[in-house]
Design an enzyme around this catalytic site. Structure first.
Site, PDB file in Angstrom:
ATOM      1  N   CYS A  59       9.230  53.324  53.453  1.00  0.00           N
ATOM      2  CA  CYS A  59      10.372  53.116  52.965  1.00  0.00           C
ATOM      3  C   CYS A  59      11.482  52.572  52.960  1.00  0.00           C
ATOM      4  O   CYS A  59      11.677  52.030  54.196  1.00  0.00           O
ATOM      5  CB  CYS A  59      10.624  54.728  52.218  1.00  0.00           C
ATOM      6  SG  CYS A  59      11.572  55.747  53.721  1.00  0.00           S
ATOM      7  N   CYS A  69      13.418  53.302  56.291  1.00  0.00           N
ATOM      8  CA  CYS A  69      12.704  52.606  57.470  1.00  0.00           C
ATOM      9  C   CYS A  69      13.187  51.319  57.751  1.00  0.00           C
ATOM     10  O   CYS A  69      13.652  50.802  58.781  1.00  0.00           O
ATOM     11  CB  CYS A  69      11.266  52.514  57.251  1.00  0.00           C
ATOM     12  SG  CYS A  69      10.376  54.167  57.151  1.00  0.00           S
ATOM     13  N   ASP A  76      21.872  14.672  36.398  1.00  0.00           N
ATOM     14  CA  ASP A  76      21.841  13.203  36.822  1.00  0.00           C
ATOM     15  C   ASP A  76      21.003  12.305  35.717  1.00  0.00           C
ATOM     16  O   ASP A  76      20.125  12.887  35.081  1.00  0.00           O
ATOM     17  CB  ASP A  76      21.551  12.837  38.313  1.00  0.00           C
ATOM     18  CG  ASP A  76      21.257  11.437  38.736  1.00  0.00           C
ATOM     19  OD1 ASP A  76      22.440  10.644  38.261  1.00  0.00           O
ATOM     20  OD2 ASP A  76      20.310  10.619  39.070  1.00  0.00           O
ATOM     21  N   ASP A  95      18.101  13.905  41.947  1.00  0.00           N
ATOM     22  CA  ASP A  95      16.996  13.319  42.493  1.00  0.00           C
ATOM     23  C   ASP A  95      17.184  12.460  43.797  1.00  0.00           C
ATOM     24  O   ASP A  95      16.505  12.120  44.507  1.00  0.00           O
ATOM     25  CB  ASP A  95      15.690  12.886  41.876  1.00  0.00           C
ATOM     26  CG  ASP A  95      16.098  11.490  41.481  1.00  0.00           C
ATOM     27  OD1 ASP A  95      17.322  11.059  41.252  1.00  0.00           O
ATOM     28  OD2 ASP A  95      15.224  10.672  41.292  1.00  0.00           O
ATOM     29  N   ASP A 100      23.201  12.272  45.182  1.00  0.00           N
ATOM     30  CA  ASP A 100      23.301  13.432  44.224  1.00  0.00           C
ATOM     31  C   ASP A 100      23.290  14.782  45.282  1.00  0.00           C
ATOM     32  O   ASP A 100      23.745  15.895  44.730  1.00  0.00           O
ATOM     33  CB  ASP A 100      21.966  13.898  43.299  1.00  0.00           C
ATOM     34  CG  ASP A 100      21.870  12.831  42.458  1.00  0.00           C
ATOM     35  OD1 ASP A 100      22.920  12.611  41.791  1.00  0.00           O
ATOM     36  OD2 ASP A 100      20.776  12.400  42.040  1.00  0.00           O
TER      37      ASP A 100
END
Length: 765
Positions: A23, A26, A456, A658, A662
């Site tokens: 649980c 723990c 972009d 990409d 960027d």
């Protein structure tokens, strides 16, 4: 006094598989004891994956395992990073031929033992025989209740009930005593402690009544037996369901090839994939998996990359194309040069990212951890108050004890610990299957509240493969302009540079030898040819160089108005700096770009475009895809500050890009979304990576985030509601231990099952 700089020790990260957690309490206890170990910087434990990740300096893994064991759990090093390693090279010519289908099947199956080894703790916890045996022993104890429905007295003698309940209590239920004892020694509590105390009270009361009043006294052996049986059943169902939440990780791991065919000295050798080195030449036959990342140097074929990128159709590959390890070669023989091996391959990066995301904790989990830390002590206090209150008001200690037992059983915090991690595992898993790689839980949680997306332009909304559409010579002819531009751009990887070199190749123009070439970020490039400095860049660069642009202004204005990008070519010699020509580039808008913007608009999200390109080219693309707010001629260094302003204007902002330029903007945004087709630095900076360059995946990434966060909230609601409703009902005597046990078991299973509904999500939904 001068300060002394102390060298920082290298940080180690260990991943341990943990057995025995039941649980959220723990998890909290184990994190606490691990963080107390000298040298441990941080520890994060995940109940759903049953893993602990520990960052430390100079702490041996054996000490960490010992600490976990002292806390009452079993631990061993996560074996998923270990791959089978062969010890010999086998000449390809000596190997028996196999069909493409067989080769593909062998490649897929070769890694399965490693997958199941990695999940052995989960399999062990899902053993069914204790559940079946406990049920078999419990059913006779329920005969009196069944008989009452038909007016029959089927009450068993007390000694028979005791004989049936005892092995359930102390053999099949021994796990609850062991784990509960360890929790007590650590000064904490957990689900096992609640079950152990509650069922022991019911069992002990029954033994006492049997000894005091004889074999036919009203006993409660069935209560303790049914509770233990239901808890065991719930844990088995829970483990089965948790296994399904990591199905995506299993599928990705199965993509790893175990062998490769290496061509050395004209001989094809089959070697373990771990023996492949950078620069090796590999042969990939039809039906084989691509072993590692590389570039095709001979042959052409189609590759099935569906499990890597979510792309349903085979992707054509020719000389010069990149190939990714794990893809399946379709019909042609490919010869490739290795560019990445081991942990540097794209597949390893994907698997590592999915593992990290599934093991990480979402910010909302911090609230759950705080609740879990005090939950069990509070429940025990409520149980004691219930016992004393009922005994004082009614004088019936037997009934008071049963009500107290019901309180302990209904309050087991299993569902609370599973609510968040199972949702994250299911969400990141289904996203990965469809080409959306989510780096961490924070990105997954934050993405659901995105209010604006900044794109972009080049390579994100456009194909990123511009071509020269027109050349204008000012002081030299067009061919010489092309040759001079190629001479400056020949060592660059920029999309415009590739367009120049492609045009030069088509026109059979040979670039001249240049030196001292360097990039001028956001402006262009320069290089030295003979004694002259050659510049190729945008209008901003020309302004900085104080060059008269009047001779080319009309051409530039016409081309920019048509949505094209214009590069100015200038030369500096002893007599000064002058324009010698211009080049106009055209790029194609991605077919899905407009649909991507429309889908974001339907989600109530504003789309913005940021570009370093001229205003005309930026405006043309913005109009083509349906974006009304755009910013042109933005330098890479200014993108991050622009993102900061957009965050003030719109709220939570995502940046999609990409390229290397960027990366600062991706880091500055609340959520960075990178295209895997671009630069690696963009992928490492971003919180989400789209494994194929399709902008529609941006909306899909946001939607899966919204769905996952909704599941987290639903699960936390149900986990809390079981306790908030169940605790008062049990305390006021409206729930007996049997019903409480059923509700507790159902709560855990319902939470995990609800999370698994995410696996039905498909892009576009």
């Amino acid at each position: 006094m001068d300060s002394v700089r102390i060298p920082q020790a290298e940080t180690d990260e260990h991943t341990l598989l943990i057995d025995g957690m039941t649980c959220a309490s723990c998890v909290t206890r184990l994190e606490r004891v691990l963080r107390k170990v000298p040298g441990v910087l941080d520890a994060s434990v995940n109940l759903a994956t049953e893993k602990a990740r520990i960052q430390s300096t100079g702490v041996p893994v054996s000490a960490l395992i010992s600490t976990v064991q002292k806390a009452g759990f079993d631990a061993h090093v996560d074996p998923t990073a270990r791959l089978p390693v062969g010890d010999s090279f086998v000449p390809e010519s000596s190997l028996p031929e196999s069909s493409p289908a067989e080769s593909s099947l062998v490649g897929s199956l070769s890694y399965i033992p490693g997958i199941f080894s990695a999940l052995r703790s989960l399999r062990a916890s899902s053993s069914l025989w204790p559940v079946v045996l406990s049920a078999v022993l419990t059913i006779p104890l329920l005969l009196p209740m069944i008989g009452m429905l038909f007016g029959r007295d089927l009450m068993l003698p007390g000694w028979v009930q005791c004989a049936l309940a005892t092995p359930i209590q102390f053999w099949l239920g021994a796990r609850f005593y062991r784990a509960g004892w360890h929790a007590l020694k650590a000064g904490s509590g957990n689900m096992d402690l609640l079950v152990a105390i509650g069922t022991s009270a019911a069992y002990g009361l029954s033994v006492y009544l049997m000894l005091q009043h004889g074999s036919h006294a009203h006993l409660y052996f069935e209560s303790s037996a049914v509770v233990i049986t239901l808890v065991l059943l719930g844990k088995w169902l829970e483990a089965r369901a948790k296994y399904q939440t990591v199905a995506a990780l299993h599928a990705l791991s199965a993509l790893r090839a175990s062998e490769a065919i290496v061509r050395r000295d004209g001989i094809d050798l089959r070697v373990p994939v771990e023996a492949v080195q950078l620069g090796d030449t590999l042969v990939v036959r039809p039906g084989d998996r691509v072993p590692v990342d590389g570039i095709v140097i001979d042959g052409d074929s189609h590759l099935d990359e569906s499990l890597l990128t979510g792309e349903s159709l085979p992707v054509p590959k020719d000389v010069g194309d990149r190939v990714t390890g794990g893809a399946i070669n379709q019909e042609g023989v490919l010869t490739m040069r290795v560019t990445a091996v081991g942990n540097d391959t794209m597949l390893s990066h994907i698997i590592r990212s999915v593992e990290d995301a599934q093991a990480a904790k979402a910010p909302i989990q911090r609230m759950v951890d705080k609740v879990s830390a005090v939950f069990v002590p509070v429940v025990l206090l409520i149980s004691v108050i219930t016992l004393i209150g009922w005994a004082w008001l009614s004088g019936d200690w037997q009934q008071a004890l049963l009500h107290a037992v019901a309180v302990q059983v209904i309050a087991c915090p299993c569902a609370l610990g599973l609510a968040t991690p199972t949702s994250i595992m299911a969400g990141t898993g289904v996203a990965a299957r469809h080409g959306i790689l989510i780096k961490d839980a924070e990105a997954l949680e934050a993405a659901h509240s995105i209010r604006a997306v900044a794109f972009d332009k080049t390579g994100t909304l456009t194909e990123g493969r511009p071509s020269i559409v027109k050349i204008k010579g000012i002081t030299m002819n067009d061919r010489d302009v092309l040759q001079l531009a190629a001479s400056v751009q020949q060592h660059s990887d920029h999309p415009l540079a590739k367009a120049v070199m492609q045009k030069a190749s088509e026109e059979a123009v040979v670039a001249a030898l240049t030196h001292n070439a360097r990039v001028l970020p956001g402006r262009g490039v320069q290089a030295v040819l003979d004694e002259d400095t050659i510049y190729l860049g945008n209008a901003r660069l020309m302004t900085e160089l104080a060059i008269d642009t009047t001779p080319g202004m009309q051409f530039a204005t016409e081309q920019e108005s048509a949505g094209r990008t214009v590069s100015w070519l200038a030369a500096r010699d002893p007599s000064g700096c002058r324009i010698v020509g211009l080049l106009a580039f055209g790029d194609t808008v991605k077919p899905s770009a407009r649909d991507a913007i429309e889908r974001l608009k339907a989600l109530g999200i504003c789309s913005i475009m940021i570009s370093g390109d001229n205003d005309g080219a930026t405006r043309a693309v913005a109009q083509a895809v349906g974006i009304t707010e755009f910013h042109s001629q933005v330098l890479p260094g200014d993108k991050a500050s622009l993102i900061a302003q957009l965050k003030k204007d719109h709220g939570i902002v995502a940046m999609v890009g990409d390229g290397i330029n960027d990366a600062p903007a991706l880091a500055a945004a609340d959520i960075g979304i990178a295209m895997a087709s671009g630069a690696d630095v963009a992928m490492y900076t971003a919180g989400i990576t789209l494994m194929r360059g399709d902008p529609v995946l941006v909306a899909d990434a946001i939607i899966i985030s919204q769905r996952t966060y909704a599941k987290i909230r639903q699960n936390l609601f149900w986990a809390f509601i079981y306790n908030l409703v169940g605790l008062p009902l049990a305390a006021f005597g409206l729930l007996n231990p049997v019903i409480a046990g059923s509700a507790m078991a159902f709560s855990s299973v319902s939470v995990v099952t609800n999370a698994l509904l995410l696996s039905r999500w498909r892009p576009g939904n």
